[in-house]
Motif scaffolding. Structure first.
Motif, PDB file in Angstrom:
ATOM      1  N   UNK A  14       6.888   3.846  34.311  1.00  0.00           N
ATOM      2  CA  UNK A  14       7.406   5.065  33.678  1.00  0.00           C
ATOM      3  C   UNK A  14       6.939   5.145  32.221  1.00  0.00           C
ATOM      4  N   UNK A  15       7.032   6.320  31.607  1.00  0.00           N
ATOM      5  CA  UNK A  15       6.360   6.535  30.328  1.00  0.00           C
ATOM      6  C   UNK A  15       6.902   5.836  29.082  1.00  0.00           C
ATOM      7  N   UNK A  16       8.217   5.731  28.901  1.00  0.00           N
ATOM      8  CA  UNK A  16       8.698   5.329  27.576  1.00  0.00           C
ATOM      9  C   UNK A  16       9.339   3.943  27.466  1.00  0.00           C
ATOM     10  N   UNK A  17       9.779   3.373  28.579  1.00  0.00           N
ATOM     11  CA  UNK A  17      10.475   2.087  28.512  1.00  0.00           C
ATOM     12  C   UNK A  17       9.572   0.936  28.075  1.00  0.00           C
ATOM     13  N   UNK A  20       2.999   0.409  28.475  1.00  0.00           N
ATOM     14  CA  UNK A  20       1.895   0.479  29.432  1.00  0.00           C
ATOM     15  C   UNK A  20       1.280   1.872  29.596  1.00  0.00           C
ATOM     16  N   UNK A  21       2.122   2.877  29.729  1.00  0.00           N
ATOM     17  CA  UNK A  21       1.615   4.217  30.026  1.00  0.00           C
ATOM     18  C   UNK A  21       0.719   4.727  28.897  1.00  0.00           C
ATOM     19  N   UNK A  22       1.197   4.570  27.674  1.00  0.00           N
ATOM     20  CA  UNK A  22       0.418   5.047  26.524  1.00  0.00           C
ATOM     21  C   UNK A  22      -0.851   4.216  26.342  1.00  0.00           C
ATOM     22  N   UNK A  50       3.793  11.970  34.273  1.00  0.00           N
ATOM     23  CA  UNK A  50       3.298  13.344  34.153  1.00  0.00           C
ATOM     24  C   UNK A  50       4.352  14.377  34.562  1.00  0.00           C
ATOM     25  N   UNK A  51       5.633  13.979  34.476  1.00  0.00           N
ATOM     26  CA  UNK A  51       6.728  14.938  34.688  1.00  0.00           C
ATOM     27  C   UNK A  51       6.657  16.004  33.602  1.00  0.00           C
TER      28      UNK A  51
ATOM     29  N   UNK B  35      14.860   3.630  30.930  1.00  0.00           N
ATOM     30  CA  UNK B  35      14.301   3.877  32.265  1.00  0.00           C
ATOM     31  C   UNK B  35      15.354   3.818  33.367  1.00  0.00           C
ATOM     32  N   UNK B  36      16.549   3.392  33.018  1.00  0.00           N
ATOM     33  CA  UNK B  36      17.637   3.391  33.992  1.00  0.00           C
ATOM     34  C   UNK B  36      18.062   4.796  34.403  1.00  0.00           C
TER      35      UNK B  36
END
Lengths: 135, 101, 110
Positions: A14-17, A20-22, A50-51, B35-36
């Protein structure tokens, strides 16, 4: 560099946790300078990257979701999204940003970058790559 | 003793949500953040684990939902959205906080 | 090294890029240009403003070839080529123009 290689970037987080995504997106943009055949795959939690409608105003983080719209300018035009990963998360393609690229050879005609593929199809696409990077 | 359980990892990646729900007794609460928050959405392959919890209050941190583009109408029925102040209020309201990181 | 413009001091990184994008004002570009012994014309400003709009929309500073193509599309082929852009920004349209525009170093700049 003489021959073109096929590079695929797998986006699974997922993007923000986590970063990795960035990081993946930056590597894609930097790597795009090498003019290889680049594609991105969004699977597992990577589909959340990409939501549409992301708004980080209240969490003090950079909203980098608009940067995915620049991928077309970097000639990265193949974004594969795994159907099963969407379904497991109660999502459909309508929940994703509308990402496009403009075809210079067809008078800048706008074309969709996102292709929804099944897990089996994605497995086959991975098989066709020279290099697969995982994020 | 009532407990506020917090979950900040994606339920598809880590077992935090499953463990939190399994340990959430009647009268306790579960707060989803970072992310939860994806665990609080309906129509996923894991939604039932959250929605079937009896006597457990469910909360989600609004700013983290917004950051991720998750609209409130996607939330499992009964999940309440709180802001940062609400998070603090919950932490003081319950006897202790158990963080499923 | 900090930069002085409009009677104020602005923080920059070791390569001279503005640390806080939101601090930017046109006077900063003027001062940076003067340090590079360049006088900013309307043609320079057209590119600087273009870069700021690009960043606003995509949250990145474009790589030079992306900038060239995008300028060509928006401002015409006579401007969307590296000869024209280098004539305006001799230290590189990506790096130098982005610096003047208060953007970070271009993503994909190697």
């Amino acid at each position: 560099m003489s021959e073109t290689k096929k590079f695929m970037y797998l986006n699974r987080r997922p993007p923000y946790g986590t970063i990795y995504a960035w990081e993946s997106l930056e590597v894609v943009l930097i790597g795009a300078a090498f003019e290889q055949d680049v594609s991105l795959a969004f699977l597992d939690d990577g589909v959340y990257q990409i939501m549409k409608g992301q708004d980080t105003g209240e969490v003090d983080m950079k909203n980098f979701s608009p940067t995915y719209s620049a991928l077309g300018d970097y000639e990265v035009t193949k974004l594969y999204v795994e159907k099963e990963s969407l379904e497991e998360r109660g999502l459909s393609i309508d929940d994703l940003m509308h990402l496009t690229w403009e075809d210079e050879d067809e008078d800048w005609a706008e074309k969709d970058s996102i292709q929804v593929v099944t897990r089996a199809e994605l497995a086959k696409l991975m098989d066709e790559q020279d290099v697969v990077f995982s994020f | 003793m009532s407990i506020l359980h917090t979950v900040n990892k994606s339920p598809f990646e880590k077992s935090s949500m499953a463990s939190a729900m399994a340990h959430a007794a009647d009268g306790s609460a579960v707060l989803f953040y970072e992310d939860g928050v994806y665990a609080a959405t309906k129509g996923t392959s894991l939604s039932d684990t959250v929605s079937s919890a009896d006597g457990v209050k469910l909360y989600v941190l609004g700013p983290d939902l917004k950051a991720r583009g998750v609209a409130e109408d996607r939330l499992i029925d009964g999940v309440q959205v709180v802001d940062y102040t609400g998070f603090v209020d919950l932490a003081t309201e319950y006897d202790k906080v158990v963080a499923w990181v | 090294m900090p930069i002085e413009a409009n009677g104020k001091t602005f923080e920059t990184d070791e390569e001279g890029y503005l640390v806080n994008l939101s601090d930017w004002e046109p006077a900063i570009a003027e001062v940076m240009a003067a340090q590079d012994e360049l006088e900013l014309t309307d043609e320079h400003w057209e590119i600087i403003n273009f870069l700021r709009e690009y960043y606003d929309e995509y949250q990145i500073a474009p790589a030079v070839r992306v900038l060239t193509k995008a300028v060509g599309k928006k401002l015409g082929k006579d401007k969307g080529n590296s000869k024209y852009l280098y004539s305006l920004f001799p230290y590189g349209p990506g790096k130098q123009a982005c610096r003047f525009a208060g953007l970070p170093k271009p993503t994909g700049c190697i």
